[in-house]
Design a protein around this motif. Structure first.
Motif, PDB file in Angstrom:
ATOM      1  N   MET A 468      45.919   6.207  80.982  1.00  0.00           N
ATOM      2  CA  MET A 468      47.262   6.244  81.518  1.00  0.00           C
ATOM      3  C   MET A 468      47.265   6.486  83.034  1.00  0.00           C
ATOM      4  O   MET A 468      47.974   5.817  83.787  1.00  0.00           O
ATOM      5  CB  MET A 468      48.062   7.340  80.811  1.00  0.00           C
ATOM      6  CG  MET A 468      49.517   7.432  81.268  1.00  0.00           C
ATOM      7  SD  MET A 468      50.480   5.990  80.812  1.00  0.00           S
ATOM      8  CE  MET A 468      50.645   6.277  79.057  1.00  0.00           C
ATOM      9  N   LEU A 469      46.459   7.420  83.518  1.00  0.00           N
ATOM     10  CA  LEU A 469      46.513   7.811  84.923  1.00  0.00           C
ATOM     11  C   LEU A 469      45.905   6.771  85.846  1.00  0.00           C
ATOM     12  O   LEU A 469      46.438   6.484  86.922  1.00  0.00           O
ATOM     13  CB  LEU A 469      45.810   9.156  85.118  1.00  0.00           C
ATOM     14  CG  LEU A 469      46.481  10.365  84.452  1.00  0.00           C
ATOM     15  CD1 LEU A 469      45.652  11.629  84.663  1.00  0.00           C
ATOM     16  CD2 LEU A 469      47.895  10.562  84.988  1.00  0.00           C
ATOM     17  N   THR A 470      44.774   6.185  85.443  1.00  0.00           N
ATOM     18  CA  THR A 470      44.048   5.268  86.339  1.00  0.00           C
ATOM     19  C   THR A 470      44.311   3.805  86.040  1.00  0.00           C
ATOM     20  O   THR A 470      44.052   2.938  86.882  1.00  0.00           O
ATOM     21  CB  THR A 470      42.543   5.517  86.220  1.00  0.00           C
ATOM     22  OG1 THR A 470      42.112   5.188  84.895  1.00  0.00           O
ATOM     23  CG2 THR A 470      42.205   6.969  86.517  1.00  0.00           C
ATOM     24  N   GLY A 471      44.793   3.512  84.839  1.00  0.00           N
ATOM     25  CA  GLY A 471      45.000   2.125  84.447  1.00  0.00           C
ATOM     26  C   GLY A 471      43.735   1.406  84.065  1.00  0.00           C
ATOM     27  O   GLY A 471      43.742   0.191  83.805  1.00  0.00           O
ATOM     28  N   LYS A 472      42.595   2.117  84.012  1.00  0.00           N
ATOM     29  CA  LYS A 472      41.312   1.497  83.687  1.00  0.00           C
ATOM     30  C   LYS A 472      41.107   1.393  82.179  1.00  0.00           C
ATOM     31  O   LYS A 472      41.596   2.231  81.407  1.00  0.00           O
ATOM     32  CB  LYS A 472      40.169   2.310  84.288  1.00  0.00           C
ATOM     33  CG  LYS A 472      40.124   2.292  85.806  1.00  0.00           C
ATOM     34  CD  LYS A 472      38.933   3.097  86.302  1.00  0.00           C
ATOM     35  CE  LYS A 472      38.853   3.054  87.831  1.00  0.00           C
ATOM     36  NZ  LYS A 472      37.678   3.845  88.319  1.00  0.00           N
ATOM     37  N   VAL A 473      40.368   0.373  81.796  1.00  0.00           N
ATOM     38  CA  VAL A 473      39.957   0.228  80.392  1.00  0.00           C
ATOM     39  C   VAL A 473      38.767   1.152  80.160  1.00  0.00           C
ATOM     40  O   VAL A 473      37.723   0.983  80.791  1.00  0.00           O
ATOM     41  CB  VAL A 473      39.595  -1.225  80.057  1.00  0.00           C
ATOM     42  CG1 VAL A 473      39.057  -1.320  78.634  1.00  0.00           C
ATOM     43  CG2 VAL A 473      40.793  -2.141  80.244  1.00  0.00           C
ATOM     44  N   ILE A 474      38.966   2.132  79.291  1.00  0.00           N
ATOM     45  CA  ILE A 474      37.886   3.087  79.029  1.00  0.00           C
ATOM     46  C   ILE A 474      37.251   2.884  77.651  1.00  0.00           C
ATOM     47  O   ILE A 474      36.271   3.535  77.297  1.00  0.00           O
ATOM     48  CB  ILE A 474      38.417   4.534  79.146  1.00  0.00           C
ATOM     49  CG1 ILE A 474      39.688   4.728  78.301  1.00  0.00           C
ATOM     50  CG2 ILE A 474      38.680   4.861  80.601  1.00  0.00           C
ATOM     51  CD1 ILE A 474      39.490   4.996  76.890  1.00  0.00           C
ATOM     52  N   GLY A 475      37.832   1.979  76.883  1.00  0.00           N
ATOM     53  CA  GLY A 475      37.282   1.730  75.564  1.00  0.00           C
ATOM     54  C   GLY A 475      37.961   0.571  74.889  1.00  0.00           C
ATOM     55  O   GLY A 475      38.978   0.043  75.368  1.00  0.00           O
ATOM     56  N   ALA A 663      55.734   2.907  77.152  1.00  0.00           N
ATOM     57  CA  ALA A 663      54.656   3.390  78.015  1.00  0.00           C
ATOM     58  C   ALA A 663      55.160   4.474  78.955  1.00  0.00           C
ATOM     59  O   ALA A 663      54.473   5.487  79.183  1.00  0.00           O
ATOM     60  CB  ALA A 663      54.069   2.229  78.806  1.00  0.00           C
ATOM     61  N   ASP A 664      56.380   4.308  79.498  1.00  0.00           N
ATOM     62  CA  ASP A 664      56.927   5.313  80.407  1.00  0.00           C
ATOM     63  C   ASP A 664      57.141   6.641  79.687  1.00  0.00           C
ATOM     64  O   ASP A 664      56.825   7.712  80.223  1.00  0.00           O
ATOM     65  CB  ASP A 664      58.259   4.814  80.989  1.00  0.00           C
ATOM     66  CG  ASP A 664      58.065   3.667  81.981  1.00  0.00           C
ATOM     67  OD1 ASP A 664      56.923   3.519  82.470  1.00  0.00           O
ATOM     68  OD2 ASP A 664      59.036   2.943  82.227  1.00  0.00           O
ATOM     69  N   PHE A 665      57.682   6.570  78.469  1.00  0.00           N
ATOM     70  CA  PHE A 665      57.904   7.808  77.720  1.00  0.00           C
ATOM     71  C   PHE A 665      56.577   8.517  77.442  1.00  0.00           C
ATOM     72  O   PHE A 665      56.451   9.738  77.625  1.00  0.00           O
ATOM     73  CB  PHE A 665      58.621   7.515  76.401  1.00  0.00           C
ATOM     74  CG  PHE A 665      58.633   8.696  75.474  1.00  0.00           C
ATOM     75  CD1 PHE A 665      59.515   9.757  75.666  1.00  0.00           C
ATOM     76  CD2 PHE A 665      57.731   8.775  74.397  1.00  0.00           C
ATOM     77  CE1 PHE A 665      59.503  10.852  74.819  1.00  0.00           C
ATOM     78  CE2 PHE A 665      57.714   9.867  73.555  1.00  0.00           C
ATOM     79  CZ  PHE A 665      58.609  10.906  73.761  1.00  0.00           C
ATOM     80  N   LEU A 666      55.585   7.759  77.035  1.00  0.00           N
ATOM     81  CA  LEU A 666      54.282   8.341  76.702  1.00  0.00           C
ATOM     82  C   LEU A 666      53.624   8.938  77.940  1.00  0.00           C
ATOM     83  O   LEU A 666      52.965   9.985  77.866  1.00  0.00           O
ATOM     84  CB  LEU A 666      53.380   7.282  76.061  1.00  0.00           C
ATOM     85  CG  LEU A 666      53.817   6.817  74.669  1.00  0.00           C
ATOM     86  CD1 LEU A 666      53.068   5.554  74.265  1.00  0.00           C
ATOM     87  CD2 LEU A 666      53.587   7.918  73.634  1.00  0.00           C
ATOM     88  N   LYS A 667      53.808   8.291  79.065  1.00  0.00           N
ATOM     89  CA  LYS A 667      53.233   8.833  80.297  1.00  0.00           C
ATOM     90  C   LYS A 667      53.882  10.158  80.656  1.00  0.00           C
ATOM     91  O   LYS A 667      53.200  11.129  81.016  1.00  0.00           O
ATOM     92  CB  LYS A 667      53.423   7.829  81.425  1.00  0.00           C
ATOM     93  CG  LYS A 667      52.816   8.284  82.751  1.00  0.00           C
ATOM     94  CD  LYS A 667      52.976   7.213  83.814  1.00  0.00           C
ATOM     95  CE  LYS A 667      52.337   7.657  85.126  1.00  0.00           C
ATOM     96  NZ  LYS A 667      52.482   6.623  86.183  1.00  0.00           N
ATOM     97  N   GLN A 668      55.243  10.216  80.545  1.00  0.00           N
ATOM     98  CA  GLN A 668      55.948  11.453  80.852  1.00  0.00           C
ATOM     99  C   GLN A 668      55.591  12.553  79.862  1.00  0.00           C
ATOM    100  O   GLN A 668      55.546  13.739  80.217  1.00  0.00           O
ATOM    101  CB  GLN A 668      57.467  11.205  80.814  1.00  0.00           C
ATOM    102  CG  GLN A 668      57.975  10.268  81.882  1.00  0.00           C
ATOM    103  CD  GLN A 668      57.708  10.815  83.284  1.00  0.00           C
ATOM    104  OE1 GLN A 668      57.810  12.021  83.538  1.00  0.00           O
ATOM    105  NE2 GLN A 668      57.352   9.910  84.202  1.00  0.00           N
ATOM    106  N   ALA A 669      55.308  12.178  78.606  1.00  0.00           N
ATOM    107  CA  ALA A 669      54.982  13.174  77.571  1.00  0.00           C
ATOM    108  C   ALA A 669      53.543  13.660  77.657  1.00  0.00           C
ATOM    109  O   ALA A 669      53.159  14.593  76.942  1.00  0.00           O
ATOM    110  CB  ALA A 669      55.250  12.580  76.196  1.00  0.00           C
ATOM    111  N   GLY A 670      52.730  13.002  78.533  1.00  0.00           N
ATOM    112  CA  GLY A 670      51.363  13.479  78.727  1.00  0.00           C
ATOM    113  C   GLY A 670      50.326  12.780  77.880  1.00  0.00           C
ATOM    114  O   GLY A 670      49.239  13.330  77.646  1.00  0.00           O
ATOM    115  N   CYS A 671      50.596  11.553  77.408  1.00  0.00           N
ATOM    116  CA  CYS A 671      49.614  10.809  76.602  1.00  0.00           C
ATOM    117  C   CYS A 671      48.464  10.350  77.497  1.00  0.00           C
ATOM    118  O   CYS A 671      48.671   9.938  78.649  1.00  0.00           O
ATOM    119  CB  CYS A 671      50.302   9.606  75.954  1.00  0.00           C
ATOM    120  SG  CYS A 671      49.240   8.704  74.811  1.00  0.00           S
TER     121      CYS A 671
END
Length: 695
Positions: A468-475, A663-671
């Motif tokens: 979420m924070l970096t936008g990178k594919v981590i998996g 996505a915006d809600f999940l980002k604000q909720a700390g996902c």
């Protein structure tokens, strides 16, 4: 010297000779008297000794007249003193026939001059047996002048031999497997022969309450488990000794062994035809009875119905309350079916929680009768202090329409049962030809799926997971697809349930694991930054004891560091067996891989259980994401899951993210991570290569 010279010495010697002679005679007389006295004393001592011997000892002349007899013979023949017997023959004492037999033996001994030793004979007076020995009586020159006889009472030994023989006979009968009633008849005959004047009875079970009378012996008939089968009661006698009592004790024990064997045989015969737990007829017994019933009702318009009855969620009872509670439930259900069915039908338990019911023709329709059975099963019951209501699924087929043999009816009823389960359970379903067609289609699909495994027709697609924070594919999550040669790409929902049901999922799951590890290594070898690859684990695969070994082998074959592999298990899967799941997860964790719970929020796990799992991630189920932000309830649940994960130190992946609002809600909720069509659909390996290069 002087006297000698004068001739006086010679005269003195002549005077002294008579005196010396008298003294010598006196000494001889005294010695003879002493010897005679000694002989008399010795004779009296010898006579006393012989008289105290319990054996019978005697001597006779050649005419058979008694010359001597000890007290045992005197008293045995009814005399007071030995003098009363001396001079008599056996013809004067015993019946002529017995006397002739004795005389013949003694005459042969005297004539042949050879002893007759160790001969067993019945007593002539009283009851019992004697062991006779007779030897020739000789004078100093060796001439036979009579006979010496000795006999010993061997009645006790003969009786003991009879007791031993009787007990051996009983044991041999038990070893041969003689029927218990026949054995008891044989025992009665043996006891009557051994103890003809006694009363002897065997009291079984009910006889335990009957106490022996004062004039009777009581012997316990023991059972193998330490209880009593009954009592052996035998009349008492003053002559009873330890040997007889020991024999009767052994007889009682032998009866106990026979009863144990008899009941074992009855139990074995019963189990050959019945279920050990419920006592219902087993499948073999039902097959025979059903075949006979089909023949007897073939001319009737409605025939018979065969129903498969399956308890819904029975495994949950076993897992939560224990197998003892599960067994008790099966016995209760068996009794309820039997009571409801009555005499108009058959019921059998064929394994696990499955019963077969055969309904015979009645005015009541078959489906209505089966509904009544289902209702009887569902009556609430108490089990382990808990009130339960057990539902059941029933599929049935009728002989007139759906098959004339037991095998056909069983197969068709089973198909109908499968339809009930597929429709949510707790119902009754009649077989139809459409179900048969569906069954044939299912068999064809199973065979097709098996061939697909052999031909390696399964491929993997990969859906990226973005931080979420970096936008990178981590998996990425590896998702299996069936590349069908005729139908094209088949989605997992169209074949995974069938693979789970048939067990083919084990082979498919192992293949997915190997291909995923290999692909992760391929990307690394191509110079791409390492990313974690997540593989879903089916319930069947997760519970395999060899799972940890399979994962280790897949990692080793791909030369992949364990930190880049993540195993996803569903929450509902681990809740089936919490302790077993924890143990299996620990085994996997020791390999160095990451563990995550997929579809979190749908399995109803408690916080106390969740903190026991060795997890690294939670994946929020897409069902909670789909209606965000329109559904406040889903938003609240998602926020709660995220807060819980933070408290437990777990990362969170939200799957099924399709809109920017989600996505915006999940980002604000700390996902932490998002996965869904908003970023990318699942991609084949080649397209995923390009996606990763462009990240």
């Amino acid at each position: 010297m002087k006297y000698a010279e004068d001739g006086i010495g010679e005269q003195y010697e002549n005077i002294m000779d008579p005196i010396q002679t008298c003294q010598t005679l006196q000494e001889i007389v005294q010695r003879l008297q002493t010897e005679q006295s000694s002989l008399v004393e010795r004779y009296e001592w010898l006579e006393a000794m012989i008289n105290h011997v319990p054996d019978f000892i005697y001597a006779k002349d050649r005419e058979g007249r008694f010359l001597f007899a000890n007290r045992a013979i005197v008293l045995n023949n009814g005399f007071r003193t030995v003098e009363d017997l001396i001079g008599l023959t056996d013809f004067d004492i015993h019946p002529s026939e017995a006397a002739r037999d004795i005389a013949a033996v003694e005459r042969r001994v005297m004539e042949e001059g050879r002893p007759d030793l160790g001969i067993e004979e019945k007593r002539l007076t009283g009851e019992g047996w004697l062991m006779m020995s007779r030897v020739p009586l000789r004078d100093r020159s060796g001439k036979v002048i009579g006979i010496v006889g000795a006999s010993r009472d061997i009645s006790a030994r003969k009786r003991d031999e009879r007791l031993m023989k009787a007990q051996a006979t009983l044991l041999q009968s038990v070893a041969r497997g003689i029927e218990l009633p026949d054995l008891l008849v044989q025992l009665k005959s043996l006891l009557e022969a051994l103890l003809p004047t006694r009363r002897a009875n065997v009291w079984l079970d009910a006889g335990l309450s009957l106490a022996a009378r004062e004039s009777e012996h009581e012997f316990a008939i023991p059972a193998r488990d330490g209880t009593l089968h009954g009592l052996l009661v035998v009349g008492a006698d003053t002559t009873d000794d330890a040997a007889l009592l020991e024999f009767l004790t052994g007889v009682a024990q032998t009866i106990g062994i026979a009863i144990d064997r008899h009941r074992d045989a009855e139990r074995i015969a019963f189990l050959a035809e019945h279920d050990a737990l419920t006592g219902l007829p087993n499948r073999a017994s039902l097959d025979r009875q059903l075949q006979a019933l089909l023949g007897a009702t073939s001319h009737l318009p409605c025939g018979v119905a065969v129903a498969f009855v399956d308890l819904d969620h029975f495994k949950l009872v076993n897992d939560s309350l224990g197998h003892a509670a599960g067994d008790e439930l099966l016995k209760i259900v068996a009794q309820r079916i039997t009571d409801e069915l009555g005499p108009a039908g058959l019921v059998s338990r064929v394994g696990g929680d499955e019963f077969i019911v055969v309904l015979t023709p009645t005015p009541i329709e078959f489906d209505r009768r089966l509904d009544e059975i289902r209702a009887a099963i569902a009556v609430p019951l108490q089990l382990c202090g808990m009130e339960l209501r057990v539902t059941s699924s029933i599929g049935f087929a009728c002989s007139i329409e759906h098959g004339l043999t037991a095998a056909e009816l069983f197969a068709n009823a089973d198909m109908a049962l499968y339809r009930v389960k597929a429709n949510g359970r707790n119902g009754v379903q009649l077989f139809s030809p459409a179900l048969a067609e569906e069954g044939r289609h299912k068999l064809a699909r199973i065979e097709e799926l098996r061939r697909a495994i052999e031909r390696d027709e399964f491929v993997l697609h990969y859906q990226p997971q973005r931080q979420m924070l970096t936008g990178k594919v981590i998996g990425v999550e590896a998702l299996v697809r069936w590349q069908h040669p005729a139908k094209g790409l088949v989605a997992p929902g169209d074949f995974i349930p069938l693979a789970e049901e048939t067990g083919l999922i084990l082979a498919i799951g192992e293949m997915v694991l190997r291909k995923a590890c290999s692909q992760a290594r391929t990307w690394q070898d191509a110079g791409l930054s390492p990313i974690r690859i997540a593989v879903n684990m089916s319930a069947r695969q997760f519970h395999e004891p060899a799972l940890a070994g399979q994962v280790a082998a897949a990692l080793a074959a791909a030369r992949l560091d364990p930190q880049w592999l993540e195993i996803e298990v569903t929450e509902s899967l681990i809740m089936q067996d919490v302790e077993g799941a924890i143990e299996r997860m620990r085994e996997l964790k020791e390999l160095g891989i990451t563990l995550s719970i997929d579809d979190f929020g749908t399995g109803y796990s408690s916080l106390s259980m969740l903190k026991r799992f060795p997890l690294s991630r939670l994946k929020i189920d897409r069902s909670f994401i789909a209606d965000i932000p329109a559904d406040p309830g889903d938003m609240a649940i998602t926020s709660a899951i995220l807060a819980l994960a933070k408290l437990l130190g777990l990362e969170v992946v939200a799957e099924g993210v399709e809109t920017a609002d989600q996505a915006d809600f999940l980002k604000q909720a700390g996902c932490d991570f998002l996965q869904g069509y908003l970023f990318s659909r699942p991609l084949p390996a080649q397209e995923m290569d390009m996606f990763l290069l462009g990240r």
